[in-house]
Design a protein around this motif. Structure first.
Motif, short mmCIF file in Angstrom:
data_model
loop_
_atom_site.label_atom_id
_atom_site.label_comp_id
_atom_site.label_asym_id
_atom_site.label_seq_id
_atom_site.Cartn_x
_atom_site.Cartn_y
_atom_site.Cartn_z
N GLY A 93 0.82 -1.21 0.00
CA GLY A 93 0.00 0.00 0.00
C GLY A 93 0.85 1.26 0.00
N LEU A 94 1.88 1.28 0.85
CA LEU A 94 2.79 2.42 0.89
C LEU A 94 3.59 2.51 -0.40
CD1 LEU A 94 4.27 4.71 2.38
CD2 LEU A 94 5.75 2.97 3.41
N PHE A 95 4.00 1.38 -0.93
CA PHE A 95 4.79 1.34 -2.16
C PHE A 95 4.00 1.93 -3.33
CE2 PHE A 95 6.59 -0.92 -5.86
CZ PHE A 95 7.94 -0.62 -5.70
N CYS A 96 2.74 1.55 -3.47
CA CYS A 96 1.91 2.06 -4.56
C CYS A 96 1.61 3.54 -4.39
CB CYS A 96 0.60 1.27 -4.64
SG CYS A 96 0.80 -0.44 -5.18
N ALA A 97 1.40 3.98 -3.14
CA ALA A 97 1.13 5.40 -2.91
C ALA A 97 2.34 6.25 -3.26
CB ALA A 97 0.73 5.62 -1.45
N SER A 98 3.54 5.78 -2.92
CA SER A 98 4.75 6.53 -3.23
C SER A 98 4.99 6.60 -4.74
CB SER A 98 5.97 5.88 -2.55
OG SER A 98 5.84 5.95 -1.15
N ARG A 99 4.59 5.57 -5.45
CA ARG A 99 4.73 5.57 -6.91
C ARG A 99 3.53 6.19 -7.62
NH1 ARG A 99 7.77 0.59 -9.66
NH2 ARG A 99 9.64 0.56 -8.38
N ASN A 100 2.53 6.59 -6.85
CA ASN A 100 1.31 7.19 -7.41
C ASN A 100 0.61 6.21 -8.35
OD1 ASN A 100 -0.52 9.25 -7.48
ND2 ASN A 100 0.45 10.33 -9.17
N GLN A 101 0.58 4.94 -7.95
CA GLN A 101 -0.03 3.90 -8.77
C GLN A 101 -1.18 3.20 -8.05
OE1 GLN A 101 3.42 1.49 -9.76
NE2 GLN A 101 3.61 2.45 -11.75
N HIS A 102 -1.74 3.84 -7.04
CA HIS A 102 -2.87 3.23 -6.35
C HIS A 102 -4.12 3.33 -7.20
CE1 HIS A 102 -3.91 7.41 -5.28
NE2 HIS A 102 -2.63 7.54 -5.02
N ILE A 103 -5.11 2.52 -6.89
CA ILE A 103 -6.35 2.47 -7.68
C ILE A 103 -7.12 3.78 -7.54
CG2 ILE A 103 -8.56 1.29 -7.97
CD1 ILE A 103 -7.23 -1.24 -6.93
N ARG A 104 -7.62 4.29 -8.64
CA ARG A 104 -8.37 5.53 -8.61
C ARG A 104 -9.40 5.54 -9.74
NH1 ARG A 104 -3.87 9.86 -9.46
NH2 ARG A 104 -2.70 8.32 -8.30
N VAL A 105 -10.40 6.38 -9.58
CA VAL A 105 -11.41 6.59 -10.62
C VAL A 105 -11.15 7.98 -11.20
CG1 VAL A 105 -13.85 6.74 -11.15
CG2 VAL A 105 -13.07 5.15 -9.40
N VAL A 106 -10.82 8.04 -12.50
CA VAL A 106 -10.33 9.29 -13.10
C VAL A 106 -11.32 9.88 -14.11
CG1 VAL A 106 -7.92 8.72 -12.74
CG2 VAL A 106 -9.05 7.94 -14.80
N ILE A 107 -12.59 9.54 -14.02
CA ILE A 107 -13.56 10.04 -15.00
C ILE A 107 -13.62 11.57 -14.93
CG2 ILE A 107 -15.99 10.05 -15.67
CD1 ILE A 107 -16.20 7.22 -14.62
N ILE A 108 -13.78 12.12 -13.74
CA ILE A 108 -13.84 13.57 -13.59
C ILE A 108 -12.45 14.17 -13.72
CG2 ILE A 108 -14.42 15.44 -12.00
CD1 ILE A 108 -16.58 13.69 -10.83
N TYR A 109 -11.46 13.49 -13.19
CA TYR A 109 -10.08 14.00 -13.19
C TYR A 109 -9.59 14.26 -14.61
CZ TYR A 109 -5.17 14.28 -11.72
OH TYR A 109 -3.89 14.71 -11.49
N ASP A 110 -9.90 13.36 -15.54
CA ASP A 110 -9.42 13.51 -16.90
C ASP A 110 -10.21 14.55 -17.69
OD1 ASP A 110 -7.46 11.66 -16.52
OD2 ASP A 110 -8.57 9.98 -17.40
N MET A 111 -11.34 15.00 -17.16
CA MET A 111 -12.17 15.97 -17.87
C MET A 111 -11.78 17.41 -17.56
SD MET A 111 -15.89 14.12 -17.42
CE MET A 111 -16.75 15.55 -18.04
N VAL A 112 -11.04 17.64 -16.47
CA VAL A 112 -10.73 19.00 -16.06
C VAL A 112 -9.34 19.40 -16.53
CG1 VAL A 112 -12.23 18.82 -14.05
CG2 VAL A 112 -9.82 18.21 -13.84
N GLY A 113 -9.04 20.67 -16.41
CA GLY A 113 -7.75 21.19 -16.85
C GLY A 113 -6.66 21.04 -15.82
N PRO A 114 -5.44 21.51 -16.15
CA PRO A 114 -4.29 21.35 -15.26
C PRO A 114 -4.47 22.01 -13.90
CG PRO A 114 -3.59 21.96 -17.47
CD PRO A 114 -5.07 22.10 -17.44
N LYS A 115 -5.05 23.21 -13.85
CA LYS A 115 -5.23 23.90 -12.58
C LYS A 115 -6.19 23.14 -11.68
CE LYS A 115 -4.27 28.56 -14.34
NZ LYS A 115 -4.80 29.93 -14.50
N ALA A 116 -7.29 22.63 -12.25
CA ALA A 116 -8.24 21.86 -11.45
C ALA A 116 -7.62 20.54 -10.99
CB ALA A 116 -9.51 21.61 -12.26
N ARG A 117 -6.79 19.95 -11.83
CA ARG A 117 -6.12 18.70 -11.45
C ARG A 117 -5.18 18.93 -10.28
NH1 ARG A 117 -4.35 16.15 -17.31
NH2 ARG A 117 -6.46 15.88 -18.15
N ARG A 118 -4.49 20.05 -10.31
CA ARG A 118 -3.58 20.37 -9.20
C ARG A 118 -4.37 20.50 -7.90
NH1 ARG A 118 -2.22 25.51 -7.41
NH2 ARG A 118 -0.38 25.60 -6.05
N ILE A 119 -5.51 21.17 -7.95
CA ILE A 119 -6.34 21.31 -6.76
C ILE A 119 -6.85 19.95 -6.30
CG2 ILE A 119 -8.49 22.30 -5.86
CD1 ILE A 119 -8.03 24.67 -7.73
#
Length: 209
Positions: A93-119
């Motif tokens: 769990g720690l290993f995946c979090a450090s590599r930013n490879q944990h499971i996520r749902v990116v439907i909304i994330y991929d629809m927004v721009g860079p500034k919204a993604r940063r937030i």
């Protein structure tokens, strides 16, 4: 291969040569710079736990040979294998979090721009840090029962088998350490995302006239 600066590891995948190069470049796609020095340390520790899985496989092979060839089964192989695999899964769990490879749902994330993604990155990291902080407290409650006697002395919980190793207590203590480390890692990610300037890809940048 030429390194492309300011790559966005969360950008939607396309079919261009740059996207393929980004997937191949493990330094950017596997270990993001936002993980910091702490994340690099976790990444190096992954090799140790990978070896642990190999050791558990060797213990199983040894047990099979002793049981079915020499008719002399061991009393330690099964519990050792379970313990090593459990330690590896908890660390994963720690290993995946450090590599930013944990499971996520990116439907909304991929629809927004860079500034919204940063937030979103900042908010998600803070929420994860809060969650793992609560899990750390819950893990501490387990450790108090597994590692300390009612009188206050140290008494590690054992498995209760014929071999009776203190693996249950060690695993619960290790889980507490990992939960605290996860909290620290998510706080580091939130801080680095806060300091990060949003990357605007060529497809998202306004066209020059």
């Amino acid at each position: 291969m030429t390194d492309t600066p300011h790559s966005d590891p969360h950008a939607p995948l396309g079919t261009s040569e740059g996207d393929v190069a980004e997937l191949i470049d493990d330094n950017r796609a596997v270990l993001p710079p936002e993980s910091g020095v702490f994340g690099r340390g976790v990444n190096h520790l992954g090799t140790i736990f990978a070896i642990g899985f190999l050791c558990s496989m060797a213990a199983l092979i040894f047990e099979i040979c002793m049981r079915h060839i020499f008719d002399a089964p061991t009393i330690w192989a099964h519990e050792t294998t379970t313990f090593l695999c459990g330690m590896g899964f908890v660390f994963a769990g720690l290993f995946c979090a450090s590599r930013n490879q944990h499971i996520r749902v990116v439907i909304i994330y991929d629809m927004v721009g860079p500034k919204a993604r940063r937030i979103l990155n900042i908010v998600i990291s803070l929420i994860c840090a809060l969650s793992t902080g609560f899990f750390s407290f819950a893990a501490w409650l387990m450790v108090k029962k597994a590692a300390f006697a009612p009188t206050g002395g140290i008494r590690l919980e054992t498995s209760g088998s014929a071999w009776n190793p203190p693996f249950p207590a060690i695993l619960k203590i290790f889980m507490l350490v990992i939960m605290v480390a996860l909290t620290v890692q998510f706080l580091i990610l939130a801080y680095n995302y806060f300091r990060q300037k949003p990357y605007i890809s060529a497809s998202e940048a306004p066209a020059r006239r």
